[in-house]
Design an enzyme around this catalytic site. Structure first.
Site, mmCIF file in Angstrom:
data_model
loop_
_atom_site.group_PDB
_atom_site.id
_atom_site.type_symbol
_atom_site.label_atom_id
_atom_site.label_comp_id
_atom_site.label_asym_id
_atom_site.label_seq_id
_atom_site.Cartn_x
_atom_site.Cartn_y
_atom_site.Cartn_z
ATOM 1 C CG HIS A 8 100.953 105.173 32.180
ATOM 2 N ND1 HIS A 8 102.079 105.970 32.225
ATOM 3 C CD2 HIS A 8 100.001 105.921 31.580
ATOM 4 C CE1 HIS A 8 101.827 107.141 31.693
ATOM 5 N NE2 HIS A 8 100.564 107.141 31.291
ATOM 6 N NE ARG A 59 101.168 107.022 27.981
ATOM 7 C CZ ARG A 59 100.665 107.263 26.796
ATOM 8 N NH1 ARG A 59 101.124 106.626 25.734
ATOM 9 N NH2 ARG A 59 99.674 108.146 26.637
ATOM 10 C CD GLU A 86 96.091 110.794 28.698
ATOM 11 O OE1 GLU A 86 94.847 110.817 28.904
ATOM 12 O OE2 GLU A 86 96.923 111.143 29.554
ATOM 13 C CG HIS A 180 96.554 106.266 29.461
ATOM 14 N ND1 HIS A 180 97.860 106.147 29.058
ATOM 15 C CD2 HIS A 180 95.909 105.172 28.969
ATOM 16 C CE1 HIS A 180 98.008 105.032 28.350
ATOM 17 N NE2 HIS A 180 96.835 104.425 28.285
#
Length: 246
Positions: A8, A59, A86, A180
Site C-alpha cells: 500500500h 490503507r 499486516e 502490507h
C-alpha cells in the site's frame, strides 16, 4: 502469467514512523500519490490486471481502489481476505520505531521487525488495541493474533495462498495483490524459497509494483520493481532506517 505484489501507499503512521499492525490508518497525501503512480506504472508497462486481491485494512483497500479506478478495473470485483493483513505488532502497535530503538536498542527492534520466528511483546487480551475490539474482525472465525512473528504470518497466510495460487494458475491474465510489508514478505519468502536468514534483509517499499513473470509451468522467469534502480534503493534505505535511533 504475471503476479504483481504491491505494498500500500504510505500511511499516516508510516509517515509518523509508528508500528501500525492491524490498526486501521488512512493513506497520507504521499500515499495517495504513490498509489496513483503505481497504477501509472502498470499502464506504462502494458500490464492488464484480471484480478485484484487485498486485505481488510483501510490503507491497502484505499490503495487497491485508487489503482483499480485508474486502470479501469471494476472496483466491485476487488476481493478481500483478512489473511493478507499486516503482521500484528502486538504491544508495539502505535509506538514510534525510533523511540522504541532508543529504549530497547536498534538490534532488538530489528529482530522484532525483520526476524523470522521472534514475535514482538504480546498484547494483553483486554488491551483496547486487541483486534477482538474491532467489529471488522468479529466474523473471522480464527484465534485473533495478539502479536505475530513472520513465521506466524506465513502460517495464517498459507490457507489463502494455496487456494489463491491454484486459482490464478487456472485463470488467464495477470493478478495483483495489494497488501502490507510483512504479508508480502511472507509471499516473497514462499515464492523465492528464501531461508529464515535470507528473509531478514528483504524490505519492501510503499507504492512500488513488484512484478513476477512465470513461464507456462509456473516457474519464475524474472521479477522486477517498476521503478528506476536508484529511486528503488533510496526507498529501500528509508524502510531499512525506520528502526534506527534518530
Amino acid at each position: 502469467m504475471q503476479l504483481i505484489l504491491l505494498r500500500h501507499g504510505e500511511s499516516q503512521w508510516n509517515l509518523e514512523n509508528r508500528f501500525t499492525g492491524w490498526k486501521d490508518v488512512s493513506l497520507s497525501k504521499t500515499g495517495v500519490y504513490e498509489a496513483s503512480t503505481a497504477a501509472e506504472k502498470l499502464i506504462e508497462n502494458n500490464i492488464e490486471v484480471s484480478t485484484i486481491q487485498t486485505s481488510l485494512l483501510k490503507r491497502a483497500i484505499d490503495t487497491a481502489k485508487i489503482v483499480a479506478d485508474l486502470i479501469e478495473f471494476p472496483i466491485k470485483n476487488i476481493k478481500y481476505d483478512w489473511r493478507l493483513n499486516e503482521r500484528n505488532y502486538g504491544a508495539l502497535q502505535g509506538l514510534n520505531k525510533s523511540e522504541t530503538a532508543s529504549k530497547f536498542g536498534e538490534e532488538q527492534v530489528k529482530i522484532w521487525r525483520r526476524s523470522f520466528d521472534i514475535a514482538p511483546p504480546l498484547l494483553d487480551k483486554d488491551d483496547k488495541r486487541h483486534p477482538r475490539f474491532n467489529p471488522k474482525f468479529k466474523d473471522i472465525g480464527f484465534n485473533l493474533p495478539r502479536g505475530e512473528s513472520l513465521k506466524d504470518v506465513i502460517l495464517r497466510l498459507n490457507p489463502f495462498w494455496k487456494k489463491y495460487f491454484k486459482a490464478i494458475k487456472q485463470a488467464k491474465g495477470n493478478h495483483l495483490i495489494v497488501a502490507h510489508s510483512n504479508s508480502l514478505r511472507a509471499i516473497i519468502k514462499i515464492l523465492d524459497n528464501l531461508s529464515k536468514d535470507e528473509i531478514i534483509s528483504v524490505n519492501i517499499p510503499t507504492g512500488v509494483p513488484l512484478v513476477y513473470n512465470f513461464d507456462n509451468n509456473f516457474n519464475i522467469i524474472s521479477k522486477q520493481y517498476l521503478i528506476d534502480e536508484s529511486d528503488l534503493q533510496k526507498k529501500l534505505e528509508l524502510v531499512k532506517n525506520q528502526g534506527k535511533v534518530k
